[in-house]
Design a protein around this motif. Structure first.
Motif, PDB file in Angstrom:
ATOM      1  N   ARG A  68       2.648 -57.563 -31.682  1.00 13.86           N
ATOM      2  CA  ARG A  68       2.235 -58.917 -31.287  1.00 13.86           C
ATOM      3  C   ARG A  68       2.724 -59.144 -29.849  1.00 13.86           C
ATOM      4  O   ARG A  68       3.938 -59.118 -29.591  1.00 13.86           O
ATOM      5  N   VAL A  69       1.783 -59.347 -28.916  1.00 13.47           N
ATOM      6  CA  VAL A  69       2.102 -59.403 -27.483  1.00 13.47           C
ATOM      7  C   VAL A  69       1.692 -60.745 -26.909  1.00 13.47           C
ATOM      8  O   VAL A  69       0.539 -61.190 -27.084  1.00 13.47           O
ATOM      9  N   LEU A  70       2.620 -61.411 -26.225  1.00 12.61           N
ATOM     10  CA  LEU A  70       2.273 -62.589 -25.435  1.00 12.61           C
ATOM     11  C   LEU A  70       1.917 -62.114 -24.040  1.00 12.61           C
ATOM     12  O   LEU A  70       2.724 -61.446 -23.380  1.00 12.61           O
ATOM     13  N   LEU A  71       0.707 -62.453 -23.583  1.00 12.85           N
ATOM     14  CA  LEU A  71       0.171 -61.978 -22.308  1.00 12.85           C
ATOM     15  C   LEU A  71      -0.034 -63.162 -21.378  1.00 12.85           C
ATOM     16  O   LEU A  71      -0.911 -64.005 -21.610  1.00 12.85           O
ATOM     17  N   THR A  72       0.785 -63.269 -20.326  1.00 10.63           N
ATOM     18  CA  THR A  72       0.582 -64.331 -19.340  1.00 10.63           C
ATOM     19  C   THR A  72      -0.461 -63.867 -18.317  1.00 10.63           C
ATOM     20  O   THR A  72      -0.633 -62.684 -18.084  1.00 10.63           O
ATOM     21  N   GLN A 115       1.746 -61.050 -16.421  1.00 10.54           N
ATOM     22  CA  GLN A 115       0.819 -60.812 -15.322  1.00 10.54           C
ATOM     23  C   GLN A 115       0.617 -62.041 -14.443  1.00 10.54           C
ATOM     24  O   GLN A 115       0.084 -61.927 -13.330  1.00 10.54           O
ATOM     25  N   ALA A 116       0.986 -63.224 -14.921  1.00 10.92           N
ATOM     26  CA  ALA A 116       0.718 -64.460 -14.198  1.00 10.92           C
ATOM     27  C   ALA A 116       1.435 -64.460 -12.851  1.00 10.92           C
ATOM     28  O   ALA A 116       2.641 -64.232 -12.781  1.00 10.92           O
ATOM     29  N   ALA A 117       0.677 -64.720 -11.794  1.00  8.97           N
ATOM     30  CA  ALA A 117       1.261 -64.753 -10.446  1.00  8.97           C
ATOM     31  C   ALA A 117       0.222 -65.259  -9.463  1.00  8.97           C
ATOM     32  O   ALA A 117      -0.980 -65.147  -9.697  1.00  8.97           O
ATOM     33  N   VAL A 118       0.708 -65.817  -8.370  1.00  6.30           N
ATOM     34  CA  VAL A 118      -0.136 -66.040  -7.199  1.00  6.30           C
ATOM     35  C   VAL A 118      -0.176 -64.717  -6.446  1.00  6.30           C
ATOM     36  O   VAL A 118       0.868 -64.131  -6.160  1.00  6.30           O
TER      37      VAL A 118
END
Length: 362
Positions: free
Chosen positions: A2-6, A73-76
């Motif tokens: 179970r992976v939380l992916l931002t 992965q979340a980033a500007v």
């Protein structure tokens, strides 16, 4: 797993989510849907719209429950266009990572894969035929104005040749984005030590492929070359076009993340590793433009039913420059191959030509 992916609705995050789901993993997608990346688009179905900077327990608690690992992965992205971009990078990338780690710690979650970048190295690795490995200073404006784009040996002033950059190379970030990516790595390393966690930072090289954003200051150079061709203009290449880079397909980047997630969910604590994610096939920037132009010409010929094909548009080498750009940065793929089992499957010659007609994000 179970992976939380931002950043799950983004260019790279979307492909990671697809590959994880195909492999049978459960994906919990989180994305802020920043307008600079997504325009006015609604979140994809099933995506939780959430700002990673919000570490409040009521915002994250349920989402992190039962999660085995986080893929962040979340980033500007992009180099940073102006100094006014500094707060956005520091907020979303630095504070966002710190807040996410705090939320993970509160939930007892100790496994992370972080999206980093080759920009943390700054200039690549250089060798002088006479004096061995050298670390050149930033290129001067005067040299660039005169058309001298090479780095030079501090001892003999000869032009330096590029070498592959290993993960042990010095860190020398030279852009707003680069500074924020290195900060993310440092926060992660500190968290690993303090929490007894396991983490991997993947240093992506130049990522391209279907779903890449088009026509923004934050788009990758391959997308900019393609946009020029679609306007009927030759691609504009800075400097002399001989800058060496590594272009890696988004499908390979996603596969590296899946392998890294499997690695971090193994046994043990206090483990943090960094890996280059690259094709292992260096290419000059002018040749990147040529490969994209070749793919566009082949597509035009196919649309017209012509077997002869069209001559590809030759890029225009401008001699211009961006002061913060580095001359060469080419990764060593060896550590990722030996420790993660990752080797790129899509080479730049075929991948960049196919990219000429791949669907892009508006």
């Amino acid at each position: 797993m179970r992976v939380l992916l931002t950043g799950s609705a983004g260019f790279i995050g979307g492909e990671i989510g697809r590959q994880l789901a195909t492999a049978g993993h459960e994906v919990i997608g989180v994305d802020l849907m920043l307008p600079m990346a997504h325009g006015e688009s609604d979140p994809p179905q099933g995506t939780h719209q959430l700002d990673v900077r919000d570490a409040a327990a009521d915002a994250w608690g349920d989402l992190l429950h039962g999660v085995d690992a986080v893929c962040h992965q979340a980033a500007v992205v992009g180099a940073g266009v102006t100094v006014a971009d500094l707060p956005a990078y520091a907020g979303h990338n630095d504070l966002g990572t710190a807040a996410l780690l705090a939320a993970m710690d509160a939930a007892g979650l100790r496994r992370l894969v972080l999206a980093s970048s080759m920009v943390v190295y700054g200039e690549g690795r250089y060798e002088c035929p006479q004096h061995g490995e050298q670390s050149p200073p930033p290129r001067s404006r005067e040299a660039l104005d005169s058309g001298d784009f090479d780095n030079h040996c501090p001892r003999c002033d000869g032009a330096l040749g590029w070498e592959l950059v290993p993960e042990t190379a010095r860190m020398d970030p030279r852009s707003t984005y680069a500074v924020s990516k290195l900060a993310q790595e440092h926060y992660t390393s500190a968290w690993v030590r303090q929490a007894g966690a396991r983490a991997v930072a993947l240093r992506y090289h130049n990522v391209y492929g279907p779903g890449m954003p088009r026509d923004t200051p934050y788009s990758g150079v391959a997308a900019m070359f393609r946009s020029s061709l679609e306007r009927g203009e030759p691609p504009q290449v800075y400097e002399d076009g001989a800058q060496m880079r590594d272009f890696v397909h988004v499908s390979d980047v996603a596969r590296a993340n899946v392998l890294a997630l499997e690695a971090v969910t193994g046994a043990g604590h206090g483990w943090f590793e960094t890996y280059n994610v690259c094709s292992g096939q260096p290419v000059a920037i002018a040749d990147v433009a040529r490969q994209v132009a070749r793919g566009a010409a082949a597509s035009d010929a196919a649309d017209e039913g012509s077997g002869a094909g069209h001559a590809a548009v030759e890029p225009r080498v401008t001699g211009g420059y961006r002061l913060g750009d580095v001359r060469h940065i080419v990764a060593s793929p060896r550590k990722a191959a030996s420790e993660l089992g990752f080797t790129a499957q899509v080479g730049p010659q075929e991948g960049l030509a196919e990219f000429a007609t791949a669907p892009l994000r508006a």
